[in-house]
Design a protein around this motif. Structure first.
Motif, PDB file in Angstrom:
ATOM      1  N   GLN A  73     -15.975  48.164 -91.566  1.00 21.30           N
ATOM      2  CA  GLN A  73     -17.153  48.273 -92.418  1.00 21.30           C
ATOM      3  C   GLN A  73     -18.386  48.259 -91.521  1.00 21.30           C
ATOM      4  N   LEU A  74     -19.197  49.286 -91.649  1.00 18.03           N
ATOM      5  CA  LEU A  74     -20.458  49.366 -90.920  1.00 18.03           C
ATOM      6  C   LEU A  74     -21.581  49.155 -91.915  1.00 18.03           C
ATOM      7  N   GLU A  75     -22.443  48.176 -91.628  1.00 15.77           N
ATOM      8  CA  GLU A  75     -23.537  47.914 -92.551  1.00 15.77           C
ATOM      9  C   GLU A  75     -24.840  47.662 -91.808  1.00 15.77           C
ATOM     10  N   ALA A  76     -25.919  47.995 -92.475  1.00 16.29           N
ATOM     11  CA  ALA A  76     -27.268  47.741 -91.969  1.00 16.29           C
ATOM     12  C   ALA A  76     -28.005  46.901 -93.002  1.00 16.29           C
ATOM     13  N   ASN A  77     -28.554  45.783 -92.556  1.00 13.60           N
ATOM     14  CA  ASN A  77     -29.252  44.862 -93.447  1.00 13.60           C
ATOM     15  C   ASN A  77     -30.689  44.687 -92.968  1.00 13.60           C
ATOM     16  N   VAL A  78     -31.630  44.879 -93.864  1.00 16.46           N
ATOM     17  CA  VAL A  78     -33.045  44.669 -93.559  1.00 16.46           C
ATOM     18  C   VAL A  78     -33.534  43.519 -94.424  1.00 16.46           C
ATOM     19  N   ILE A  79     -34.109  42.507 -93.781  1.00 18.02           N
ATOM     20  CA  ILE A  79     -34.563  41.350 -94.539  1.00 18.02           C
ATOM     21  C   ILE A  79     -35.929  40.911 -94.031  1.00 18.02           C
ATOM     22  N   ASN A  80     -36.836  40.641 -94.968  1.00 17.30           N
ATOM     23  CA  ASN A  80     -38.176  40.167 -94.643  1.00 17.30           C
ATOM     24  C   ASN A  80     -38.144  38.647 -94.609  1.00 17.30           C
ATOM     25  N   SER A  81     -38.273  38.072 -93.417  1.00 20.71           N
ATOM     26  CA  SER A  81     -38.107  36.634 -93.244  1.00 20.71           C
ATOM     27  C   SER A  81     -39.449  35.969 -92.984  1.00 20.71           C
ATOM     28  N   THR A  98     -48.532  27.306 -89.821  1.00 24.32           N
ATOM     29  CA  THR A  98     -48.761  28.749 -89.912  1.00 24.32           C
ATOM     30  C   THR A  98     -47.482  29.443 -90.353  1.00 24.32           C
ATOM     31  N   GLN A  99     -47.614  30.382 -91.269  1.00 24.45           N
ATOM     32  CA  GLN A  99     -46.468  31.140 -91.757  1.00 24.45           C
ATOM     33  C   GLN A  99     -46.605  32.601 -91.344  1.00 24.45           C
ATOM     34  N   CYS A 100     -45.533  33.145 -90.771  1.00 25.21           N
ATOM     35  CA  CYS A 100     -45.540  34.520 -90.289  1.00 25.21           C
ATOM     36  C   CYS A 100     -44.370  35.284 -90.910  1.00 25.21           C
ATOM     37  N   ASP A 101     -44.648  36.462 -91.442  1.00 27.67           N
ATOM     38  CA  ASP A 101     -43.601  37.304 -92.019  1.00 27.67           C
ATOM     39  C   ASP A 101     -43.045  38.238 -90.945  1.00 27.67           C
ATOM     40  N   THR A 102     -41.724  38.239 -90.796  1.00 25.69           N
ATOM     41  CA  THR A 102     -41.055  39.037 -89.780  1.00 25.69           C
ATOM     42  C   THR A 102     -39.968  39.877 -90.427  1.00 25.69           C
ATOM     43  N   LEU A 103     -39.838  41.119 -89.981  1.00 23.37           N
ATOM     44  CA  LEU A 103     -38.827  42.023 -90.513  1.00 23.37           C
ATOM     45  C   LEU A 103     -37.635  42.059 -89.562  1.00 23.37           C
ATOM     46  N   PHE A 104     -36.465  41.644 -90.062  1.00 25.39           N
ATOM     47  CA  PHE A 104     -35.225  41.662 -89.281  1.00 25.39           C
ATOM     48  C   PHE A 104     -34.378  42.864 -89.702  1.00 25.39           C
ATOM     49  N   LEU A 105     -33.863  43.585 -88.713  1.00 27.32           N
ATOM     50  CA  LEU A 105     -32.857  44.613 -88.975  1.00 27.32           C
ATOM     51  C   LEU A 105     -31.571  44.186 -88.291  1.00 27.32           C
ATOM     52  N   ASP A 106     -30.508  44.010 -89.060  1.00 27.54           N
ATOM     53  CA  ASP A 106     -29.184  43.660 -88.547  1.00 27.54           C
ATOM     54  C   ASP A 106     -28.247  44.846 -88.727  1.00 27.54           C
ATOM     55  N   ILE A 107     -27.608  45.263 -87.642  1.00 28.33           N
ATOM     56  CA  ILE A 107     -26.601  46.325 -87.691  1.00 28.33           C
ATOM     57  C   ILE A 107     -25.276  45.717 -87.271  1.00 28.33           C
ATOM     58  N   ALA A 108     -24.289  45.748 -88.168  1.00 28.47           N
ATOM     59  CA  ALA A 108     -23.027  45.040 -87.928  1.00 28.47           C
ATOM     60  C   ALA A 108     -21.830  45.961 -88.146  1.00 28.47           C
ATOM     61  N   PRO A 109     -21.147  46.387 -87.072  1.00 32.96           N
ATOM     62  CA  PRO A 109     -19.861  47.080 -87.211  1.00 32.96           C
ATOM     63  C   PRO A 109     -18.741  46.036 -87.221  1.00 32.96           C
ATOM     64  N   MET A 110     -18.061  45.873 -88.347  1.00 31.49           N
ATOM     65  CA  MET A 110     -17.088  44.796 -88.493  1.00 31.49           C
ATOM     66  C   MET A 110     -15.667  45.307 -88.721  1.00 31.49           C
ATOM     67  N   ILE A 111     -14.708  44.581 -88.185  1.00 34.58           N
ATOM     68  CA  ILE A 111     -13.314  44.774 -88.571  1.00 34.58           C
ATOM     69  C   ILE A 111     -13.158  44.206 -89.971  1.00 34.58           C
ATOM     70  N   TRP A 112     -12.550  44.977 -90.882  1.00 37.48           N
ATOM     71  CA  TRP A 112     -12.564  44.594 -92.296  1.00 37.48           C
ATOM     72  C   TRP A 112     -11.166  44.661 -92.891  1.00 37.48           C
ATOM     73  N   TRP A 113     -10.876  43.693 -93.760  1.00 32.05           N
ATOM     74  CA  TRP A 113      -9.584  43.645 -94.440  1.00 32.05           C
ATOM     75  C   TRP A 113      -9.810  43.599 -95.941  1.00 32.05           C
ATOM     76  N   GLY A 123     -12.797  41.520 -99.869  1.00 31.11           N
ATOM     77  CA  GLY A 123     -12.920  41.973 -98.492  1.00 31.11           C
ATOM     78  C   GLY A 123     -13.388  40.860 -97.572  1.00 31.11           C
ATOM     79  N   LEU A 124     -12.774  40.781 -96.396  1.00 29.74           N
ATOM     80  CA  LEU A 124     -13.145  39.797 -95.375  1.00 29.74           C
ATOM     81  C   LEU A 124     -13.363  40.528 -94.062  1.00 29.74           C
TER      82      LEU A 124
END
Length: 217
Positions: A73-81, A98-113, A123-124
């Motif tokens: 499973q290949l997934e891309a996750n974008v989260i505003n942290s 102080t609070q700062c907004d940061t944009l995270f992009l996670d790209i995860a190629p996973m072995i999936w069952w 799915g795991l």
């Protein structure tokens, strides 16, 4: 001859059932929380609930089943942290938050069952995670390979298929990043010239998601 035909037929049936290909694409809305250093998971979730400080984003993925449910499973996750930190004013010794907004992009190629249970599919999976922090989405166009941080992504999905092709998916993910630190080996105060590595947590993120999947086959 009949025995040979029977053996070939059995082999074809076995191969078709074992190597049953499956391909699905999906998208999710996600909500999460960064676990700060020294903070427990339960403490982070409790704090996020009381202060309404959850992070929000979106996710897209492609799931491929190859061998008896085992695949990738290949997934891309974008989260505003929202990252909160404290600074101290040297003039009046006051501490400011102080609070700062940061944009995270996670790209995860996973072995999936994938485990199929009637209309349910559980799915795991786990695999490497490549993340980058940007101020806005346009910065991704100029991102280079050395700007990504390598970590680990693991999680689970539960899918319920309304039809043969359309399903609802609920998921949970853990993303961890670690710093490698070399520790000098000494005998008394004398260095041996040798060292040993330890790993410190740099980022821990938990998030869940809900969305839809379209199963092509």
């Amino acid at each position: 001859m009949k025995k040979i035909i029977a053996i070939i037929a059995s082999a074809v049936v076995f191969a078709s059932s074992t190597f049953a290909l499956g391909l699905g694409v999906g998208g999710k809305a996600i909500i999460g929380r960064n676990v700060a250093e020294g903070e427990t998971v339960s403490g982070a979730l409790s704090s996020a609930t009381s202060e309404n400080m959850f992070d929000f984003g979106g996710s897209g993925y492609v799931n491929l089943s190859i061998l008896g449910g085992l695949g990738a499973q290949l997934e891309a996750n974008v989260i505003n942290s929202s990252v909160t930190f404290k600074t101290k004013d040297d003039e009046n010794s006051e501490t400011k938050t102080t609070q700062c907004d940061t944009l995270f992009l996670d790209i995860a190629p996973m072995i999936w069952w994938n485990i199929d249970l009637w209309k349910l599919r559980i799915g795991l999976g786990a695999g490497p995670n490549f993340s980058i922090t940007v101020n806005n989405a346009s910065e991704l166009k100029t991102a280079t390979k050395d700007m990504f941080t390598t970590g680990l992504c693991a999680g689970a999905d539960v899918r319920f298929y309304i039809t043969d092709h359309l399903g609802i998916v609920v998921s949970g993910r853990y993303v961890g990043e670690f710093n490698k630190k070399e520790n000098e080996i000494k005998v008394g105060n004398v260095s041996t010239g040798e060292s040993y590595p330890t790993y410190e947590s740099q980022r821990q993120t938990l998030y869940g998601g809900i969305g839809a999947e379209f199963k092509l086959f």
